[in-house]
Design an enzyme around this catalytic site. Structure first.
Site, mmCIF file in Angstrom:
data_model
loop_
_atom_site.group_PDB
_atom_site.id
_atom_site.type_symbol
_atom_site.label_atom_id
_atom_site.label_comp_id
_atom_site.label_asym_id
_atom_site.label_seq_id
_atom_site.Cartn_x
_atom_site.Cartn_y
_atom_site.Cartn_z
ATOM 1 N N SER A 146 0.086 6.368 3.058
ATOM 2 C CA SER A 146 1.294 5.542 3.043
ATOM 3 C C SER A 146 2.315 6.210 2.139
ATOM 4 O O SER A 146 1.970 7.053 1.297
ATOM 5 C CB SER A 146 0.955 4.140 2.519
ATOM 6 O OG SER A 146 2.113 3.413 2.179
ATOM 7 N N TYR A 159 -2.322 -2.298 -3.023
ATOM 8 C CA TYR A 159 -2.134 -1.401 -1.885
ATOM 9 C C TYR A 159 -1.753 -0.005 -2.356
ATOM 10 O O TYR A 159 -2.308 1.002 -1.899
ATOM 11 C CB TYR A 159 -1.049 -1.982 -0.981
ATOM 12 C CG TYR A 159 -0.777 -1.212 0.285
ATOM 13 C CD1 TYR A 159 -1.621 -1.323 1.380
ATOM 14 C CD2 TYR A 159 0.351 -0.394 0.403
ATOM 15 C CE1 TYR A 159 -1.356 -0.635 2.556
ATOM 16 C CE2 TYR A 159 0.616 0.296 1.567
ATOM 17 C CZ TYR A 159 -0.240 0.180 2.647
ATOM 18 O OH TYR A 159 0.017 0.863 3.808
#
Length: 265
Positions: A146, A159
């Protein structure tokens, strides 16, 4: 001859979380390049729905009920895939979750759950398939990282921590198993229009764009959200022999956000 380097004919690809969204799009691309597709899902309903959607677009996929955070379930799934399709040649660690909660309001249990799915599961999956790849003399592992592997942002502490860890796990797998002709790379999606990001793109009650939607458009040189299909080409490249000397790299598919400081106010 040049096109053959992108062929996946005869390869077995396992895409975790391949029932919808990014995972489905990458699995479809791998199938269209010739790979045999297996995917996992924790929900029988979602698994069956995905199988029907694959069938509708002409892809014969094998769907398995498996929680990728549970090592014994993963072992059972990979053993079954080896029996029905063959030893896994390509692993795409795509399954993941995000919880948008201020860090000081995030419970330890919530933090651990995100890390378990987004970081521990890729470790478990890679551990399960690497021995077979060593035996075959080749393998491709693609970890879906990501932009949060590089950047921090409000409300996504778990995350970002997990994806930063996944970036380093990618580099370590590349370092440890490159000598066995196993390449491990990551794809770092930018902001992709999926059901997971739909709340951030949903118009407000007054009809105006969501503030975060406006923010992303303004920060992206491409001036749009990405689509799952934008990840198809990178996935095929990293799964194919065209990337045999690419190892430990994170390919960011973000429309240029990480390269852009933003417009002057």
């Amino acid at each position: 001859m040049r096109e053959d380097r992108f062929s996946l004919d005869g390869k077995v690809a396992l895409v975790t979380g391949g029932a919808y969204g990014i995972g489905f799009a990458m699995a479809r691309a791998l199938a269209e390049a010739g790979a045999k597709i297996a995917f996992n899902c924790r929900s029988r309903e979602h698994r069956d729905q995905a199988l029907e959607e694959y069938k509708q677009i002409g892809i014969t996929a094998q769907g398995y009920l498996c929680d990728v955070t549970q090592e014994e379930e993963v072992r059972t799934m990979t053993a079954e895939i080896a029996k029905t399709l063959g030893t896994v040649d390509i692993l795409v660690n795509n399954a993941g979750i995000i919880k948008r909660i201020p860090m000081h309001e995030t419970s330890v249990e919530e933090f651990r759950k995100v890390v378990d799915i987004d970081l521990n599961a890729p470790f478990i999956m890679a551990k399960a398939v690497i021995p077979g790849m060593i035996k075959k003399g080749h393998g491709k592992i693609i970890n879906v990282c990501s932009m949060m592997s590089e950047l921090g942002r409000e409300t996504v502490s778990a995350y970002a921590a997990a994806k930063g860890g996944l970036k380093m796990l990618t580099k370590n797998i590349a370092s440890e198993y490159g000598g066995y002709n196993i390449q491990c790379n990551g794809i770092g999606p930018g902001y992709i229009a999926t059901p997971q990001t739909e709340p951030l793109r949903r118009p407000q009650e007054n009809g105006e764009r969501h503030p975060f939607d406006q923010f992303i458009i303004s920060r992206t040189p491409a001036s749009r959200w990405g689509t799952p299909e934008d990840l198809a080409g990178p996935a095929v490249f990293l799964a194919s022999s065209a990337s045999d000397f690419v190892n430990g790299h994170i390919l960011y598919v973000d429309g240029g956000i990480l390269a852009y400081i933003g417009k002057q106010p």
